[in-house]
Motif scaffolding. Structure first.
Motif, PDB file in Angstrom:
ATOM      1  N   ALA A  19       0.833  -1.204   0.000  1.00  0.00           N
ATOM      2  CA  ALA A  19       0.000   0.000   0.000  1.00  0.00           C
ATOM      3  C   ALA A  19       0.866   1.251   0.000  1.00  0.00           C
ATOM      4  O   ALA A  19       0.623   2.195  -0.756  1.00  0.00           O
ATOM      5  N   ARG A  22       2.691   1.662  -3.435  1.00  0.00           N
ATOM      6  CA  ARG A  22       1.809   2.104  -4.516  1.00  0.00           C
ATOM      7  C   ARG A  22       1.395   3.564  -4.329  1.00  0.00           C
ATOM      8  O   ARG A  22       1.282   4.313  -5.294  1.00  0.00           O
ATOM      9  N   LEU A  23       1.174   3.947  -3.086  1.00  0.00           N
ATOM     10  CA  LEU A  23       0.776   5.328  -2.819  1.00  0.00           C
ATOM     11  C   LEU A  23       1.910   6.292  -3.165  1.00  0.00           C
ATOM     12  O   LEU A  23       1.692   7.302  -3.824  1.00  0.00           O
ATOM     13  N   ARG A  26       2.372   6.686  -6.872  1.00  0.00           N
ATOM     14  CA  ARG A  26       1.377   7.563  -7.466  1.00  0.00           C
ATOM     15  C   ARG A  26       1.683   9.040  -7.191  1.00  0.00           C
ATOM     16  O   ARG A  26       1.603   9.890  -8.082  1.00  0.00           O
ATOM     17  N   VAL A  27       2.063   9.333  -5.964  1.00  0.00           N
ATOM     18  CA  VAL A  27       2.402  10.712  -5.601  1.00  0.00           C
ATOM     19  C   VAL A  27       3.597  11.190  -6.431  1.00  0.00           C
ATOM     20  O   VAL A  27       3.607  12.308  -6.948  1.00  0.00           O
ATOM     21  N   ASP A  30       2.611  11.807 -10.092  1.00  0.00           N
ATOM     22  CA  ASP A  30       1.920  13.084 -10.257  1.00  0.00           C
ATOM     23  C   ASP A  30       2.908  14.251 -10.225  1.00  0.00           C
ATOM     24  O   ASP A  30       2.780  15.211 -10.979  1.00  0.00           O
ATOM     25  N   PRO A 111      -0.421  15.399 -29.707  1.00  0.00           N
ATOM     26  CA  PRO A 111      -0.918  14.747 -30.915  1.00  0.00           C
ATOM     27  C   PRO A 111      -1.491  15.771 -31.880  1.00  0.00           C
ATOM     28  O   PRO A 111      -2.198  16.685 -31.483  1.00  0.00           O
ATOM     29  N   PRO A 114      -6.309  13.480 -34.641  1.00  0.00           N
ATOM     30  CA  PRO A 114      -6.976  12.508 -33.774  1.00  0.00           C
ATOM     31  C   PRO A 114      -6.686  11.077 -34.192  1.00  0.00           C
ATOM     32  O   PRO A 114      -6.442  10.227 -33.364  1.00  0.00           O
ATOM     33  N   GLN A 115      -6.715  10.809 -35.477  1.00  0.00           N
ATOM     34  CA  GLN A 115      -6.425   9.447 -35.912  1.00  0.00           C
ATOM     35  C   GLN A 115      -4.920   9.218 -35.897  1.00  0.00           C
ATOM     36  O   GLN A 115      -4.140  10.150 -36.016  1.00  0.00           O
ATOM     37  N   ALA A 117      -3.069   8.566 -33.454  1.00  0.00           N
ATOM     38  CA  ALA A 117      -2.441   9.308 -32.370  1.00  0.00           C
ATOM     39  C   ALA A 117      -1.234   8.525 -31.856  1.00  0.00           C
ATOM     40  O   ALA A 117      -1.278   7.304 -31.772  1.00  0.00           O
ATOM     41  N   PRO A 118      -0.176   9.219 -31.539  1.00  0.00           N
ATOM     42  CA  PRO A 118       1.008   8.520 -31.022  1.00  0.00           C
ATOM     43  C   PRO A 118       0.726   7.995 -29.620  1.00  0.00           C
ATOM     44  O   PRO A 118      -0.234   8.403 -28.971  1.00  0.00           O
ATOM     45  N   ARG A 119       1.547   7.110 -29.169  1.00  0.00           N
ATOM     46  CA  ARG A 119       1.354   6.573 -27.824  1.00  0.00           C
ATOM     47  C   ARG A 119       1.486   7.703 -26.819  1.00  0.00           C
ATOM     48  O   ARG A 119       2.275   8.625 -26.983  1.00  0.00           O
ATOM     49  N   ALA A 120       0.667   7.612 -25.793  1.00  0.00           N
ATOM     50  CA  ALA A 120       0.591   8.691 -24.808  1.00  0.00           C
ATOM     51  C   ALA A 120       1.936   8.949 -24.138  1.00  0.00           C
ATOM     52  O   ALA A 120       2.209  10.039 -23.660  1.00  0.00           O
TER      53      ALA A 120
ATOM     54  N   TYR B  91      -7.398   5.955  -3.086  1.00  0.00           N
ATOM     55  CA  TYR B  91      -6.506   7.106  -3.205  1.00  0.00           C
ATOM     56  C   TYR B  91      -7.339   8.319  -3.592  1.00  0.00           C
ATOM     57  O   TYR B  91      -8.265   8.170  -4.388  1.00  0.00           O
ATOM     58  N   ILE B 125      -4.165  -1.986   6.224  1.00  0.00           N
ATOM     59  CA  ILE B 125      -4.440  -1.429   4.895  1.00  0.00           C
ATOM     60  C   ILE B 125      -3.459  -2.110   3.958  1.00  0.00           C
ATOM     61  O   ILE B 125      -2.260  -1.867   4.012  1.00  0.00           O
ATOM     62  N   ASN B 126      -3.964  -3.025   3.142  1.00  0.00           N
ATOM     63  CA  ASN B 126      -3.024  -3.824   2.359  1.00  0.00           C
ATOM     64  C   ASN B 126      -2.811  -3.325   0.938  1.00  0.00           C
ATOM     65  O   ASN B 126      -1.915  -3.795   0.252  1.00  0.00           O
ATOM     66  N   ASP B 127      -3.616  -2.380   0.506  1.00  0.00           N
ATOM     67  CA  ASP B 127      -3.392  -1.818  -0.821  1.00  0.00           C
ATOM     68  C   ASP B 127      -4.131  -0.486  -0.939  1.00  0.00           C
ATOM     69  O   ASP B 127      -4.985  -0.181  -0.120  1.00  0.00           O
ATOM     70  N   VAL B 128      -3.751   0.252  -1.967  1.00  0.00           N
ATOM     71  CA  VAL B 128      -4.412   1.525  -2.249  1.00  0.00           C
ATOM     72  C   VAL B 128      -4.967   1.426  -3.655  1.00  0.00           C
ATOM     73  O   VAL B 128      -4.256   1.020  -4.574  1.00  0.00           O
ATOM     74  N   MET B 130      -6.310   3.045  -7.055  1.00  0.00           N
ATOM     75  CA  MET B 130      -6.258   4.285  -7.826  1.00  0.00           C
ATOM     76  C   MET B 130      -7.405   4.249  -8.823  1.00  0.00           C
ATOM     77  O   MET B 130      -7.694   3.199  -9.393  1.00  0.00           O
ATOM     78  N   PRO B 139      -5.505   5.567 -23.658  1.00  0.00           N
ATOM     79  CA  PRO B 139      -5.825   6.974 -23.880  1.00  0.00           C
ATOM     80  C   PRO B 139      -5.710   7.386 -25.343  1.00  0.00           C
ATOM     81  O   PRO B 139      -6.470   8.211 -25.828  1.00  0.00           O
ATOM     82  N   ALA B 140      -4.749   6.779 -26.051  1.00  0.00           N
ATOM     83  CA  ALA B 140      -4.581   7.121 -27.462  1.00  0.00           C
ATOM     84  C   ALA B 140      -5.812   6.688 -28.251  1.00  0.00           C
ATOM     85  O   ALA B 140      -6.256   7.357 -29.167  1.00  0.00           O
ATOM     86  N   ARG B 143      -8.931   8.948 -27.744  1.00  0.00           N
ATOM     87  CA  ARG B 143      -8.924  10.220 -28.463  1.00  0.00           C
ATOM     88  C   ARG B 143      -9.485  10.091 -29.869  1.00  0.00           C
ATOM     89  O   ARG B 143      -9.886  11.075 -30.473  1.00  0.00           O
ATOM     90  N   VAL B 144      -9.485   8.902 -30.407  1.00  0.00           N
ATOM     91  CA  VAL B 144      -9.911   8.729 -31.791  1.00  0.00           C
ATOM     92  C   VAL B 144     -11.359   9.135 -31.975  1.00  0.00           C
ATOM     93  O   VAL B 144     -11.702   9.844 -32.906  1.00  0.00           O
TER      94      VAL B 144
END
Lengths: 126, 145
Positions: A19, A22-23, A26-27, A30, A111, A114-115, A117-120, B91, B125-128, B130, B139-140, B143-144
């Motif tokens: 936990a 992973r937290l 993520r922080v 970001d 990008p 729209p079509q 589109a490159p990888r994010a 999270y 708390i064994n995991d979080v 997201m 995501p690519a 967008r299409v």
């Protein structure tokens, strides 16, 4: 990882390494503008306090685009403070130090169409 | 430590509730179910249980027989209960706050509904979780359209 004793009546709270890892990933993600799975988190005990070592690339806007105004070094330093503050706030652990190791740069190209589109993730430059 | 299985054999006779005209028996599974229901209603709790329990729970959910005591283990004495709960937090909630809220909710539920005293509620708390974990779409690709 156990909460400081005495604060919590009737029972203890344990936060597993998973936990916590992973937290923090993520922080960090970001703070450095990258995906969480690109962050490697190392946790060590420093006399009962938490020592954090994160390794991650840093996300950078397109070099031809508008500048964000901060250098990589400044952003890394800001990220270091952010990680330390957020980890302490979210987990309630006593963070003694945070080491941020920037392993590379991810240049984000916006990008154009729209079509097709490159990888994010963009291009990875070391 | 009492393991929660579908047919628990352990149960408790509450002396305080037994009168001359009969006795009240409360099964461990009742206590753990109440604790489970109380815990999963707390803000910031994404799920109860560890990895294996949750994998099994996903299957149980699919056949609509949710195990409400998943991730909860109780130890019931004569008049007192001790509870151990493992959970996955959402999270970006403060983990200590979730733990404290769960502890409070479980203690309140057991003491009011069951009427037994709760000695301790240990929380792992064994995991979080997201929000992006559920995001399977590329995501690519999004967008299409």
């Amino acid at each position: 990882m156990t909460a400081p004793p005495g604060d919590v009546p009737r029972g203890r709270t344990r936060i597993t390494t998973r936990a916590l890892t992973r937290l923090i990933a993520r922080v960090t993600a970001d703070a450095l503008a990258v995906a969480a799975d690109q962050v490697t988190v190392g946790l060590t005990d420093a006399a009962g306090r938490l020592s954090v070592h994160v390794r991650a690339p840093i996300g950078i806007g397109a070099l031809t685009g508008p500048s964000t105004g901060a250098t990589v070094l400044e952003r890394a330093e800001r990220a270091q403070k952010h990680i330390r503050h957020e980890t302490a706030r979210l987990t309630g652990t006593d963070v003694v130090r945070v080491v941020v190791q920037v392993t590379g740069a991810l240049i984000r190209s916006t990008p154009r169409r729209p079509q097709r589109a490159p990888r994010a993730e963009g291009r990875r430059v070391l | 430590m009492t393991n929660i299985d579908p047919t628990p054999h352990t149960s408790t006779v509450i002396d305080g509730l037994s009168t001359g005209t009969g006795k009240t028996v409360i099964h461990d599974s009742v206590v753990s179910k109440i604790a489970g229901i109380a815990a999963r209603e707390v803000t910031g709790v994404y799920a109860l249980g560890g990895g294996a329990a949750r994998a099994l729970g996903a299957i149980r959910n699919a056949i609509s027989s949710t195990d409400l005591s998943q991730g909860v283990s109780v130890e019931v004495g004569e008049t007192q209960v001790a509870v151990d709960i493992s959970l996955v937090a959402e999270y970006p909630i403060e983990l200590q706050k979730v733990a404290d809220d769960v502890r409070f909710a479980v203690i309140t539920a057991i003491e009011t509904l069951v009427g037994m005293q709760v000695t301790e509620v240990n929380i792992t708390i064994n995991d979080v979780h997201m929000a992006s974990d559920d995001d399977d779409t590329d995501p690519a690709e999004a967008r299409v359209q």
